[in-house]
Design an enzyme around this catalytic site. Sequence first.
Site, mmCIF file in Angstrom:
data_model
loop_
_atom_site.group_PDB
_atom_site.id
_atom_site.type_symbol
_atom_site.label_atom_id
_atom_site.label_comp_id
_atom_site.label_asym_id
_atom_site.label_seq_id
_atom_site.Cartn_x
_atom_site.Cartn_y
_atom_site.Cartn_z
ATOM 1 N N SER A 132 0.863 -1.177 0.000
ATOM 2 C CA SER A 132 0.000 0.000 0.000
ATOM 3 C C SER A 132 0.897 1.223 0.000
ATOM 4 O O SER A 132 2.084 1.134 0.333
ATOM 5 C CB SER A 132 -0.871 -0.010 1.265
ATOM 6 N N TYR A 145 -1.778 -1.415 11.090
ATOM 7 C CA TYR A 145 -1.906 -1.608 9.640
ATOM 8 C C TYR A 145 -0.629 -1.167 8.937
ATOM 9 O O TYR A 145 -0.067 -1.912 8.123
ATOM 10 C CB TYR A 145 -3.101 -0.820 9.095
#
Length: 271
Positions: A132, A145
């Site tokens: 990401s 995360y």
Amino acid sequence: MKKVILITGASSGMGKETAKKLIKEGHTVYTVARRIEQMQDLKQSGGIPMHMDVTKEADIQRVVDVIIQKEGKIDVLWNNAGYGIYGSVEDIPLEDAIKQFDVNLFGLASITQKVVPYMRKAKSGTIINTSSMGGKMYFPLGAWYHASKHALEGFSDCLRLELKPFNINVVVLEPGLIATEFGSTVLSSLDKISKQSPYIDMMNKIAEGTRKSYETNNSSKPSVVSNTVSRIVNSKKPKTRYRFGKLAKPLVWMRIFLGDRLFDKIVTSQM
């Protein structure tokens, strides 16, 4: 050239959209996820859906064994399964943080370990890991995360060097805001935290920003992912990283070149 492709996390979003494209291109596409009932449309399109939980060794071994028995090889492994929990480090139970890593990193590592021997024997293959833009930068309340994605970046770099002598490509995807279930997952994790949390004001602002980004079509379509993955699958020498989707390039650029304090100031100014 027709290839045998295994995609994790293919029941929705980026995985499903890309599976459809690769099936149309003529590849043999095995799609796995916990929610196999959400992959029946892929079966009708010519894909081969299978149930698999990336945190369960037995599930992973069964899937790999079936594919090797039927196809004799796996040309492309796309480790796409993953999710994000949001909340302060103080508020998130450690077992939830461990689960985040089990899915985003250790499950990915497990299936990679089981597929690599076949690619190594064939002296050919491509492993695509979905990171990401969050693997390069950060937002408050996303510690676990972002930590999992930062870890995946380092894991992928080391893996790339280890597998280079065997002609196996390792590619990292760094998408920005994509129209998927990610936003609803973030909001759900925030909703589970007590409204008495000392971080409630920050939580509300993060939730507001998430809704604005994911619920108002203010994000890129999954097709930007499917087009990118298709290029990788059909390339003899793909790049090591692909950064795409809304905000990915400018935010990562700012993180790299502006330094910690200035980047922190920009992020907090949006809070």
